[in-house]
Design a protein around this motif. Structure first.
Motif, PDB file in Angstrom:
ATOM      1  N   ASN A 107       0.801  -1.220   0.000  1.00 31.73           N
ATOM      2  CA  ASN A 107       0.000   0.000   0.000  1.00 31.73           C
ATOM      3  C   ASN A 107       0.838   1.275   0.000  1.00 31.73           C
ATOM      4  OD1 ASN A 107      -2.956  -0.894   0.278  1.00 31.73           O
ATOM      5  ND2 ASN A 107      -1.931  -2.090   1.871  1.00 31.73           N
ATOM      6  N   GLY A 108       1.822   1.323  -0.880  1.00 27.45           N
ATOM      7  CA  GLY A 108       2.620   2.529  -1.029  1.00 27.45           C
ATOM      8  C   GLY A 108       3.948   2.517  -0.320  1.00 27.45           C
ATOM      9  N   VAL A 109       4.160   1.576   0.584  1.00 32.09           N
ATOM     10  CA  VAL A 109       5.450   1.434   1.273  1.00 32.09           C
ATOM     11  C   VAL A 109       6.263   0.375   0.544  1.00 32.09           C
ATOM     12  CG1 VAL A 109       6.628   0.842   3.407  1.00 32.09           C
ATOM     13  CG2 VAL A 109       4.455   2.077   3.485  1.00 32.09           C
ATOM     14  N   GLU A 110       7.527   0.673   0.290  1.00 30.51           N
ATOM     15  CA  GLU A 110       8.408  -0.271  -0.400  1.00 30.51           C
ATOM     16  C   GLU A 110       9.607  -0.603   0.472  1.00 30.51           C
ATOM     17  OE1 GLU A 110       9.044   0.364  -4.753  1.00 30.51           O
ATOM     18  OE2 GLU A 110       8.192   2.327  -4.279  1.00 30.51           O
ATOM     19  N   ALA A 111      10.127  -1.808   0.304  1.00 33.51           N
ATOM     20  CA  ALA A 111      11.325  -2.232   1.027  1.00 33.51           C
ATOM     21  C   ALA A 111      12.218  -3.032   0.095  1.00 33.51           C
ATOM     22  CB  ALA A 111      10.956  -3.069   2.245  1.00 33.51           C
ATOM     23  N   VAL A 112      13.515  -2.790   0.199  1.00 35.50           N
ATOM     24  CA  VAL A 112      14.520  -3.566  -0.517  1.00 35.50           C
ATOM     25  C   VAL A 112      15.521  -4.072   0.528  1.00 35.50           C
ATOM     26  CG1 VAL A 112      16.412  -3.499  -2.180  1.00 35.50           C
ATOM     27  CG2 VAL A 112      14.278  -2.312  -2.687  1.00 35.50           C
ATOM     28  N   VAL A 113      15.810  -5.367   0.494  1.00 33.80           N
ATOM     29  CA  VAL A 113      16.624  -5.987   1.534  1.00 33.80           C
ATOM     30  C   VAL A 113      17.711  -6.851   0.911  1.00 33.80           C
ATOM     31  CG1 VAL A 113      16.613  -7.643   3.452  1.00 33.80           C
ATOM     32  CG2 VAL A 113      14.752  -5.984   3.221  1.00 33.80           C
ATOM     33  N   THR A 114      18.912  -6.756   1.474  1.00 32.74           N
ATOM     34  CA  THR A 114      19.980  -7.711   1.178  1.00 32.74           C
ATOM     35  C   THR A 114      20.292  -8.437   2.477  1.00 32.74           C
ATOM     36  OG1 THR A 114      21.716  -6.055   1.580  1.00 32.74           O
ATOM     37  CG2 THR A 114      20.941  -6.326  -0.681  1.00 32.74           C
ATOM     38  N   ALA A 115      20.559  -9.736   2.381  1.00 33.94           N
ATOM     39  CA  ALA A 115      20.730 -10.501   3.615  1.00 33.94           C
ATOM     40  C   ALA A 115      21.717 -11.643   3.457  1.00 33.94           C
ATOM     41  CB  ALA A 115      19.384 -11.053   4.087  1.00 33.94           C
ATOM     42  N   GLY A 116      22.596 -11.740   4.418  1.00 28.19           N
ATOM     43  CA  GLY A 116      23.455 -12.889   4.626  1.00 28.19           C
ATOM     44  C   GLY A 116      23.605 -13.011   6.131  1.00 28.19           C
ATOM     45  N   ILE A 117      23.568 -14.208   6.660  1.00 29.14           N
ATOM     46  CA  ILE A 117      23.562 -14.355   8.120  1.00 29.14           C
ATOM     47  C   ILE A 117      24.601 -15.365   8.588  1.00 29.14           C
ATOM     48  CG2 ILE A 117      21.202 -13.577   8.507  1.00 29.14           C
ATOM     49  CD1 ILE A 117      20.321 -16.481   8.476  1.00 29.14           C
ATOM     50  N   TRP A 207       0.717   3.672   8.763  1.00 30.36           N
ATOM     51  CA  TRP A 207       1.894   3.509   7.907  1.00 30.36           C
ATOM     52  C   TRP A 207       2.913   2.548   8.505  1.00 30.36           C
ATOM     53  CZ3 TRP A 207       1.645   4.588   3.038  1.00 30.36           C
ATOM     54  CH2 TRP A 207       0.688   5.517   2.605  1.00 30.36           C
ATOM     55  N   GLY A 208       2.940   2.440   9.828  1.00 24.59           N
ATOM     56  CA  GLY A 208       3.845   1.478  10.440  1.00 24.59           C
ATOM     57  C   GLY A 208       3.456   0.046  10.129  1.00 24.59           C
ATOM     58  N   ALA A 209       2.154  -0.226  10.102  1.00 24.96           N
ATOM     59  CA  ALA A 209       1.698  -1.574   9.762  1.00 24.96           C
ATOM     60  C   ALA A 209       2.104  -1.934   8.335  1.00 24.96           C
ATOM     61  CB  ALA A 209       0.176  -1.662   9.919  1.00 24.96           C
ATOM     62  N   ARG A 210       1.978  -0.977   7.431  1.00 26.53           N
ATOM     63  CA  ARG A 210       2.377  -1.219   6.045  1.00 26.53           C
ATOM     64  C   ARG A 210       3.881  -1.411   5.935  1.00 26.53           C
ATOM     65  NH1 ARG A 210      -1.567   3.487   3.378  1.00 26.53           N
ATOM     66  NH2 ARG A 210      -3.505   2.330   3.733  1.00 26.53           N
ATOM     67  N   LEU A 211       4.626  -0.608   6.679  1.00 25.46           N
ATOM     68  CA  LEU A 211       6.087  -0.749   6.695  1.00 25.46           C
ATOM     69  C   LEU A 211       6.479  -2.123   7.220  1.00 25.46           C
ATOM     70  CD1 LEU A 211       8.996   0.421   6.587  1.00 25.46           C
ATOM     71  CD2 LEU A 211       8.588   1.300   8.902  1.00 25.46           C
ATOM     72  N   ALA A 212       5.863  -2.540   8.317  1.00 20.86           N
ATOM     73  CA  ALA A 212       6.206  -3.839   8.904  1.00 20.86           C
ATOM     74  C   ALA A 212       5.949  -4.975   7.925  1.00 20.86           C
ATOM     75  CB  ALA A 212       5.406  -4.042  10.190  1.00 20.86           C
ATOM     76  N   ARG A 213       4.813  -4.946   7.242  1.00 21.97           N
ATOM     77  CA  ARG A 213       4.508  -6.023   6.297  1.00 21.97           C
ATOM     78  C   ARG A 213       5.477  -6.036   5.124  1.00 21.97           C
ATOM     79  NH1 ARG A 213      -0.987  -4.535   7.750  1.00 21.97           N
ATOM     80  NH2 ARG A 213      -1.067  -3.076   5.984  1.00 21.97           N
ATOM     81  N   ALA A 214       5.816  -4.863   4.602  1.00 21.14           N
ATOM     82  CA  ALA A 214       6.747  -4.807   3.467  1.00 21.14           C
ATOM     83  C   ALA A 214       8.127  -5.304   3.869  1.00 21.14           C
ATOM     84  CB  ALA A 214       6.822  -3.383   2.925  1.00 21.14           C
ATOM     85  N   VAL A 215       8.620  -4.850   5.026  1.00 21.42           N
ATOM     86  CA  VAL A 215       9.944  -5.284   5.481  1.00 21.42           C
ATOM     87  C   VAL A 215       9.944  -6.777   5.776  1.00 21.42           C
ATOM     88  CG1 VAL A 215      11.622  -5.084   7.351  1.00 21.42           C
ATOM     89  CG2 VAL A 215      10.640  -3.021   6.334  1.00 21.42           C
ATOM     90  N   HIS A 216       8.914  -7.260   6.423  1.00 20.52           N
ATOM     91  CA  HIS A 216       8.834  -8.684   6.744  1.00 20.52           C
ATOM     92  C   HIS A 216       8.909  -9.536   5.479  1.00 20.52           C
ATOM     93  CE1 HIS A 216       6.629 -12.479   7.560  1.00 20.52           C
ATOM     94  NE2 HIS A 216       7.244 -12.421   8.728  1.00 20.52           N
TER      95      HIS A 216
END
Length: 230
Positions: A107-117, A207-216
């Motif tokens: 819903n308008g919030v975007e996330a881009v993630v790189t990950a190595g653990i 907006w925090g709920a949308r951010l959380a879902r996108a990041v997750h």
């Protein structure tokens, strides 16, 4: 690259992230560059451009495993210059392969993630802390919201993104809260006279709920399998 959702129709901008290859010390590496342009306020714990302020770009640069430079801010600034960006920006580093980044939107919030653990653990640990400069971050999160946030809401957004990251790690079967050097950058619109500024960005706010879902979703997609080295 793993695509979780198609680019957002609201165009907060992360759909335009560029993948930039380079050779460094004989090794082929990549960087992700987002030319955010003017009108963005960002909050980050990044080594370059960290804190809160107006920022025009974000660079997430892959570096070799065993990175030994003691001037990562200078290194990132040089890489940004080579990429043709100027002015204040945010620079992050990771030893993960950034060409395998994941993205998601909600819903308008975007996330881009790189990950190595490969180096991971729990935040609350009996291990002693250190004053030695941290090695490049492993899980790097870049998120963008199409609205303006107060300073407090920006801080709230970092906490929300971090909670969502930990939830994704647990959901994926990883027994950890992250790596010791995870980094996050959240971008919001700069306030415009006459338009509203949001005071909250916790996980149950609009907006925090949308951010959380996108990041997750993006973290979950970027993570290596718990059965494989990462």
């Amino acid at each position: 690259m793993t695509a979780v959702h198609p680019p957002s129709a609201t165009a907060t901008g992360l759909h335009a992230v560029q993948l930039l290859p380079r050779l460094e010390q004989g090794e082929r590496l990549h960087a992700l560059l987002w030319r955010a342009g003017p009108g963005r306020r960002m909050i980050s714990n990044a080594v370059l451009g960290g804190g809160i302020g107006e920022r025009g770009w974000v660079l997430n640069a892959q570096v070799p495993h065993g990175y030994r430079r003691t001037d990562p801010d200078r290194h990132l600034a040089d890489l940004a210059g080579d990429a043709g960006v100027e002015g204040p920006g945010v620079g992050l580093m990771t030893a993960a392969d950034v060409s395998r980044h994941a993205r998601a939107q909600d819903n308008g919030v975007e996330a881009v993630v790189t990950a190595g653990i490969s180096v991971r653990g729990w935040a609350a640990s009996p291990a002693a802390g250190t004053t030695v400069p941290a090695q490049p971050g492993t899980i790097n999160i870049i998120a963008a919201l199409p609205v303006a946030l107060t300073d407090a809401a920006l801080v709230n957004a970092v906490a929300t993104a971090t909670e969502a990251k930990v939830q994704a790690l647990l959901d994926a079967g990883h027994d950890c809260s992250g790596t010791p050097t995870d980094a996050v950058c959240v971008a919001a619109r700069s306030p415009v006279f006459g338009e509203g500024v949001h005071d909250f960005c916790g996980p149950r706010s609009l907006w925090g709920a949308r951010l959380a879902r996108a990041v997750h979703r993006a973290v979950r997609a970027a993570l290596p399998s718990p059965l494989l080295p990462g």
